[in-house]
Scaffold this motif. Structure first.
Motif, PDB file in Angstrom:
ATOM      1  N   ASN A   9      49.732  36.901  37.239  1.00  0.00           N
ATOM      2  CA  ASN A   9      49.699  35.523  36.747  1.00  0.00           C
ATOM      3  C   ASN A   9      51.106  35.005  36.460  1.00  0.00           C
ATOM      4  OD1 ASN A   9      46.995  35.917  36.921  1.00  0.00           O
ATOM      5  ND2 ASN A   9      46.491  35.193  34.864  1.00  0.00           N
ATOM      6  N   SER A  69      58.327  23.407  42.248  1.00  0.00           N
ATOM      7  CA  SER A  69      57.585  24.372  41.421  1.00  0.00           C
ATOM      8  C   SER A  69      56.270  23.735  40.969  1.00  0.00           C
ATOM      9  CB  SER A  69      58.389  24.747  40.163  1.00  0.00           C
ATOM     10  OG  SER A  69      58.683  23.583  39.408  1.00  0.00           O
ATOM     11  N   GLY A  70      55.408  24.554  40.413  1.00  0.00           N
ATOM     12  CA  GLY A  70      54.216  24.031  39.754  1.00  0.00           C
ATOM     13  C   GLY A  70      54.615  23.194  38.551  1.00  0.00           C
ATOM     14  N   SER A  95      54.478  23.674  30.836  1.00  0.00           N
ATOM     15  CA  SER A  95      55.042  22.634  31.720  1.00  0.00           C
ATOM     16  C   SER A  95      54.251  21.338  31.620  1.00  0.00           C
ATOM     17  CB  SER A  95      55.079  23.115  33.173  1.00  0.00           C
ATOM     18  OG  SER A  95      53.791  23.470  33.627  1.00  0.00           O
ATOM     19  N   MET A 135      43.402  22.155  32.967  1.00  0.00           N
ATOM     20  CA  MET A 135      43.614  23.193  33.979  1.00  0.00           C
ATOM     21  C   MET A 135      42.279  23.741  34.466  1.00  0.00           C
ATOM     22  SD  MET A 135      44.973  25.972  31.149  1.00  0.00           S
ATOM     23  CE  MET A 135      46.475  26.192  31.979  1.00  0.00           C
ATOM     24  N   ASN A 139      45.986  30.447  32.219  1.00  0.00           N
ATOM     25  CA  ASN A 139      46.878  31.517  32.656  1.00  0.00           C
ATOM     26  C   ASN A 139      46.848  32.743  31.754  1.00  0.00           C
ATOM     27  OD1 ASN A 139      48.085  29.113  31.318  1.00  0.00           O
ATOM     28  ND2 ASN A 139      49.800  30.487  30.950  1.00  0.00           N
ATOM     29  N   ASP A 164      45.471  21.164  36.748  1.00  0.00           N
ATOM     30  CA  ASP A 164      46.452  22.205  37.054  1.00  0.00           C
ATOM     31  C   ASP A 164      45.668  23.410  37.587  1.00  0.00           C
ATOM     32  OD1 ASP A 164      48.122  24.380  37.002  1.00  0.00           O
ATOM     33  OD2 ASP A 164      49.058  23.899  35.074  1.00  0.00           O
ATOM     34  N   GLN A 167      46.567  28.647  38.494  1.00  0.00           N
ATOM     35  CA  GLN A 167      46.010  30.002  38.322  1.00  0.00           C
ATOM     36  C   GLN A 167      44.632  30.154  38.971  1.00  0.00           C
ATOM     37  OE1 GLN A 167      47.641  32.550  37.294  1.00  0.00           O
ATOM     38  NE2 GLN A 167      49.350  31.692  36.146  1.00  0.00           N
ATOM     39  N   LYS A 190      52.115  32.096  42.852  1.00  0.00           N
ATOM     40  CA  LYS A 190      50.946  32.716  42.218  1.00  0.00           C
ATOM     41  C   LYS A 190      49.936  33.181  43.268  1.00  0.00           C
ATOM     42  CE  LYS A 190      52.610  30.998  38.304  1.00  0.00           C
ATOM     43  NZ  LYS A 190      53.138  31.711  37.173  1.00  0.00           N
TER      44      LYS A 190
HETATM   45  N1  PLP Z   1      50.611  25.950  35.416  1.00  0.00           N
HETATM   46  C1  PLP Z   1      50.136  27.159  35.110  1.00  0.00           C
HETATM   47  C2  PLP Z   1      48.724  27.274  34.633  1.00  0.00           C
HETATM   48  C3  PLP Z   1      50.925  28.294  35.223  1.00  0.00           C
HETATM   49  O1  PLP Z   1      50.428  29.487  34.899  1.00  0.00           O
HETATM   50  C4  PLP Z   1      52.255  28.145  35.676  1.00  0.00           C
HETATM   51  C5  PLP Z   1      53.156  29.311  35.772  1.00  0.00           C
HETATM   52  O2  PLP Z   1      53.016  30.281  35.045  1.00  0.00           O
HETATM   53  C6  PLP Z   1      52.717  26.870  35.995  1.00  0.00           C
HETATM   54  C7  PLP Z   1      51.870  25.791  35.859  1.00  0.00           C
HETATM   55  C8  PLP Z   1      54.109  26.618  36.452  1.00  0.00           C
HETATM   56  O3  PLP Z   1      54.299  26.998  37.810  1.00  0.00           O
HETATM   57  P1  PLP Z   1      55.761  27.354  38.325  1.00  0.00           P
HETATM   58  O4  PLP Z   1      56.051  28.759  37.868  1.00  0.00           O
HETATM   59  O5  PLP Z   1      55.658  27.265  39.823  1.00  0.00           O
HETATM   60  O6  PLP Z   1      56.688  26.376  37.761  1.00  0.00           O
END
Ligand code: PLP
Length: 370
Positions: A9, A69-70, A95, A135, A139, A164, A167, A190
């Motif tokens: 994760n 990135s996420g 985030s 989400m 996570n 989101d 995960q 991920k």
């Molecule tokens: N959203 C969730 C639920 C996450 O677990 C993560 C990363 O751990 C992110 C967003 C952020 O993604 P990134 O690592 O690509 O910035």
């Protein structure tokens, strides 16, 4: 001795076929925005990857906007509609929480699922139209959130809905329309892809304001020359994630074996969110009185990599905001570890984990009794 990696994760190891695709992409010359043959070849690679990521979320390629990135995709979703007030759950990733600092927060139940009654109350308050973010899978606990119901509620009150799915990708089927989401975040690392590349998936007709200004890349939603090698890797990982989805049940069986073993070794331990539907790779194990960081270090010495359910900054352990939202006190909220399995996990790894964790739990029980 081989090490056991149970921290998918945080970041899943790069799948070999993804690495091969990325190595091939390193030989590509040119900028995807250039009109000459070099540029057009690179553009084709980017668009092929876009189609693969689109297939993962059951959308059209034009609905996929690549990001760095996420985290960036969450920021783009939550800051992309500045006229709307944001409502998000207490257990969102940092985030999302940090991207909308003034947002109203949806509380969660003791098993870690967002409370829809509270969401409805929050939707009825306030004058401006809202943007709701929830989400799909948490996570830390893996708990699957009531996204479809939340999206229905959001739309009934004129709100937009962001999910989101970082995960959940590769662990659950994703379908933007079936979930009822307007916006969805995914991240390559991920799902066995590279870190540093994510995507925001956007319902047709919706237009978030860009965060990064400059050139016209990503149809003006995200300026900057594309991370071509990363995007190609994301595409390859997305295709494999879709193909490998039926194998998720094997990972769930391993995770269940790990949890049953851990609870047999330490009856005081608890699996957080076990009452709720969860993604099959994640286990949040709470051993009362033994800090997560101590557990992580002891397991690391035994060659098993997991992470604490809590974040550690400047030497101070911060209790998990997720476990705190589930009603755990500060001591308990800092006494959990997250064990997250994935495509390279096997029974031998589970047994190694249980031997190391069981020995540690026994030492803890003896010292607590003394
Ligand atoms: N959203 C969730 C639920 C996450 O677990 C993560 C990363 O751990 C992110 C967003 C952020 O993604 P990134 O690592 O690509 O910035």
């Amino acid at each position: 001795m081989n090490k056991v990696y149970f921290d998918h994760n945080a970041s899943s190891p790069l799948k070999p076929a993804v690495k091969e695709a990325m190595v091939r992409a390193l030989d590509l010359t040119g900028n995807p925005s250039s009109v000459h043959g070099f540029g057009r070849t690179v553009r084709r690679a980017v668009e092929e990857a876009r189609a693969r990521v689109a297939a993962l979320a059951a959308v059209k390629p034009a609905q996929v906007f690549f990001t760095g990135s996420g985290t960036e995709a969450n920021n783009l979703a939550l800051r992309g509609f500045p006229d709307r007030r944001v409502i998000l759950s207490e257990i969102e990733h940092d985030s999302a929480l940090a991207a909308a600092p003034g947002a109203a927060r949806i509380p969660v139940t003791s098993w870690g699922a967002a409370e829809l009654g509270a969401l409805e109350r929050l939707l009825t308050e306030g004058e401006r139209p809202a943007l709701v973010s929830l989400m799909l899978a948490n996570n830390e606990t893996g708990v699957i959130q009531p996204v479809e119901e939340a999206a229905r509620l959001a739309h009934a009150w004129g709100a937009l809905f962001h999910c989101d799915a970082v995960q959940a990708a590769g662990r659950l089927p994703l379908d933007l329309a079936a979930l009822g989401a307007d916006l969805m975040t995914v991240s390559a690392h991920k799902i066995g892809g590279p870190s540093g590349v994510g995507a925001l998936i956007v319902r047709e007709g919706l237009d978030p304001e860009p965060l990064i200004l400059g050139g016209g890349q990503e149809r003006r939603r995200r300026a900057g020359t594309e991370n071509v090698v990363g995007i190609v890797g994301f595409g390859a990982a997305a295709a494999l994630a879709l193909e490998d989805l039926p194998k998720a049940a094997e990972t769930t069986a391993l995770r269940d074996r790990l949890e049953a073993g851990a609870l047999a070794l330490a009856p005081a331990a608890r699996v957080m969110g076990a009452e709720a539907p969860r993604v099959g790779n994640t286990s949040c194990l709470l051993l009362p009185g033994l800090p997560g960081e101590t557990q992580v270090m002891a397991l690391d010495l035994a060659g098993v990599a997991v992470s604490a359910g809590s974040a550690c900054s400047s030497g101070k352990v911060k209790p998990s905001h997720v476990l705190a939202a589930m009603g755990e006190d500060a001591v308990n909220a800092a006494s959990a570890i997250r064990v997250s399995l994935g495509w390279d996990s096997d029974v031998a790894g589970v047994e190694r984990f249980l031997a190391a964790w069981g020995a540690m739990a026994a030492r803890h029980a003896r010292s607590s009794a003394a």
